[in-house]
Design a protein around this motif. Sequence first.
Motif, PDB file in Angstrom:
ATOM      1  N   ASN A 126       0.846  -1.186   0.000  1.00 31.61           N
ATOM      2  CA  ASN A 126       0.000   0.000   0.000  1.00 31.61           C
ATOM      3  C   ASN A 126       0.886   1.242   0.000  1.00 31.61           C
ATOM      4  N   SER A 127       0.618   2.158  -0.907  1.00 30.52           N
ATOM      5  CA  SER A 127       1.467   3.354  -1.024  1.00 30.52           C
ATOM      6  C   SER A 127       1.370   4.252   0.207  1.00 30.52           C
ATOM      7  N   ASP A 128       0.240   4.235   0.897  1.00 31.62           N
ATOM      8  CA  ASP A 128       0.111   5.031   2.120  1.00 31.62           C
ATOM      9  C   ASP A 128       1.086   4.531   3.194  1.00 31.62           C
ATOM     10  N   LEU A 129       1.262   3.215   3.292  1.00 33.89           N
ATOM     11  CA  LEU A 129       2.205   2.660   4.254  1.00 33.89           C
ATOM     12  C   LEU A 129       3.642   3.033   3.891  1.00 33.89           C
ATOM     13  N   SER A 130       3.940   3.080   2.609  1.00 31.01           N
ATOM     14  CA  SER A 130       5.271   3.479   2.161  1.00 31.01           C
ATOM     15  C   SER A 130       5.555   4.923   2.560  1.00 31.01           C
ATOM     16  N   THR A 131       4.587   5.782   2.336  1.00 30.26           N
ATOM     17  CA  THR A 131       4.728   7.185   2.724  1.00 30.26           C
ATOM     18  C   THR A 131       4.860   7.315   4.232  1.00 30.26           C
ATOM     19  N   GLN A 132       4.049   6.573   4.955  1.00 28.24           N
ATOM     20  CA  GLN A 132       4.093   6.600   6.415  1.00 28.24           C
ATOM     21  C   GLN A 132       5.467   6.137   6.923  1.00 28.24           C
ATOM     22  N   ALA A 133       6.014   5.099   6.315  1.00 26.05           N
ATOM     23  CA  ALA A 133       7.327   4.592   6.719  1.00 26.05           C
ATOM     24  C   ALA A 133       8.403   5.655   6.533  1.00 26.05           C
ATOM     25  N   ARG A 134       8.365   6.338   5.414  1.00 23.64           N
ATOM     26  CA  ARG A 134       9.333   7.402   5.140  1.00 23.64           C
ATOM     27  C   ARG A 134       9.201   8.541   6.147  1.00 23.64           C
ATOM     28  N   GLU A 135       7.961   8.927   6.449  1.00 23.59           N
ATOM     29  CA  GLU A 135       7.724  10.012   7.406  1.00 23.59           C
ATOM     30  C   GLU A 135       8.170   9.630   8.821  1.00 23.59           C
ATOM     31  N   VAL A 136       7.886   8.403   9.219  1.00 22.75           N
ATOM     32  CA  VAL A 136       8.291   7.929  10.549  1.00 22.75           C
ATOM     33  C   VAL A 136       9.816   7.931  10.656  1.00 22.75           C
ATOM     34  N   ALA A 137      10.494   7.417   9.639  1.00 22.28           N
ATOM     35  CA  ALA A 137      11.956   7.366   9.654  1.00 22.28           C
ATOM     36  C   ALA A 137      12.563   8.766   9.714  1.00 22.28           C
ATOM     37  N   ALA A 138      11.950   9.718   9.019  1.00 25.46           N
ATOM     38  CA  ALA A 138      12.471  11.085   8.991  1.00 25.46           C
ATOM     39  C   ALA A 138      12.383  11.769  10.352  1.00 25.46           C
ATOM     40  N   LYS A 139      11.451  11.329  11.197  1.00 25.95           N
ATOM     41  CA  LYS A 139      11.280  11.937  12.517  1.00 25.95           C
ATOM     42  C   LYS A 139      12.228  11.384  13.575  1.00 25.95           C
ATOM     43  N   VAL A 140      12.939  10.316  13.251  1.00 25.87           N
ATOM     44  CA  VAL A 140      13.848   9.708  14.223  1.00 25.87           C
ATOM     45  C   VAL A 140      15.061  10.623  14.402  1.00 25.87           C
ATOM     46  N   PRO A 141      15.398  10.940  15.657  1.00 27.21           N
ATOM     47  CA  PRO A 141      16.578  11.785  15.891  1.00 27.21           C
ATOM     48  C   PRO A 141      17.836  11.135  15.299  1.00 27.21           C
ATOM     49  N   GLY A 142      18.600  11.926  14.587  1.00 27.72           N
ATOM     50  CA  GLY A 142      19.819  11.427  13.954  1.00 27.72           C
ATOM     51  C   GLY A 142      19.649  11.142  12.478  1.00 27.72           C
ATOM     52  N   ALA A 143      18.412  11.036  12.012  1.00 31.84           N
ATOM     53  CA  ALA A 143      18.160  10.798  10.585  1.00 31.84           C
ATOM     54  C   ALA A 143      18.240  12.139   9.859  1.00 31.84           C
ATOM     55  N   LYS A 144      19.259  12.296   9.040  1.00 33.43           N
ATOM     56  CA  LYS A 144      19.449  13.553   8.309  1.00 33.43           C
ATOM     57  C   LYS A 144      18.607  13.592   7.045  1.00 33.43           C
ATOM     58  N   LYS A 145      18.575  12.477   6.332  1.00 31.55           N
ATOM     59  CA  LYS A 145      17.778  12.326   5.109  1.00 31.55           C
ATOM     60  C   LYS A 145      17.233  10.910   5.105  1.00 31.55           C
ATOM     61  N   VAL A 146      16.120  10.728   4.406  1.00 32.32           N
ATOM     62  CA  VAL A 146      15.552   9.390   4.267  1.00 32.32           C
ATOM     63  C   VAL A 146      15.253   9.145   2.794  1.00 32.32           C
ATOM     64  N   TYR A 147      15.819   8.066   2.287  1.00 31.33           N
ATOM     65  CA  TYR A 147      15.539   7.623   0.929  1.00 31.33           C
ATOM     66  C   TYR A 147      14.704   6.357   1.001  1.00 31.33           C
ATOM     67  N   SER A 148      13.739   6.271   0.111  1.00 28.44           N
ATOM     68  CA  SER A 148      12.869   5.095   0.098  1.00 28.44           C
ATOM     69  C   SER A 148      13.076   4.312  -1.184  1.00 28.44           C
ATOM     70  N   ARG A 149      13.450   3.072  -1.019  1.00 32.30           N
ATOM     71  CA  ARG A 149      13.525   2.116  -2.123  1.00 32.30           C
ATOM     72  C   ARG A 149      12.421   1.075  -1.940  1.00 32.30           C
ATOM     73  N   VAL A 150      11.386   1.478  -1.229  1.00 34.48           N
ATOM     74  CA  VAL A 150      10.259   0.595  -0.949  1.00 34.48           C
ATOM     75  C   VAL A 150       9.416   0.465  -2.216  1.00 34.48           C
ATOM     76  N   ARG A 151       9.087  -0.761  -2.549  1.00 32.49           N
ATOM     77  CA  ARG A 151       8.265  -1.047  -3.720  1.00 32.49           C
ATOM     78  C   ARG A 151       6.858  -1.421  -3.274  1.00 32.49           C
ATOM     79  N   ILE A 152       5.896  -1.083  -4.105  1.00 27.36           N
ATOM     80  CA  ILE A 152       4.486  -1.344  -3.802  1.00 27.36           C
ATOM     81  C   ILE A 152       4.025  -2.539  -4.637  1.00 27.36           C
ATOM     82  N   TRP A 153       3.371  -3.475  -3.980  1.00 22.45           N
ATOM     83  CA  TRP A 153       2.775  -4.601  -4.684  1.00 22.45           C
ATOM     84  C   TRP A 153       1.292  -4.640  -4.359  1.00 22.45           C
TER      85      TRP A 153
END
Length: 112
Positions: free
Chosen positions: A80-107
């Motif tokens: 689900n693309s919403d979960l992919s977006t959510q994963a990227r947003e969650v990772a970006a909020k983690v202290p120490g994460a400067k940038k987040v790249y997503s190579r997550v694929r949707i099936w």
Amino acid sequence: MAIAFHRLAANIVLALAAGTAMVAPSMAATDKPTMAAATADKELNTTVMDALKTSLGDDAAKLTVSSKKGVVTLRGWINNSDLSTQAREVAAKVPGAKKVYSRVRIWSTDHK
């Protein structure tokens, strides 16, 4: 004349050797990650994965996390693309994460 040439050649050789000796350690320090940086990346990976598990639940198991110098990359397959977006947003909020790249694929299991 020959003595002056030999002195000049000797000075050039010494200058090149000194320059190499001065440059090589600084290059080596930037090429290899330090133990502290590697430890920080491992801790960041764990913290991001914990945050993903909290936010996405079982879907987080379909993802992997890697990081280098604070740059996080998410990989995996999710349905689900919403979960992919959510994963990227969650990772970006983690202290120490400067940038987040997503190579997550949707099936999808939808066949239309």
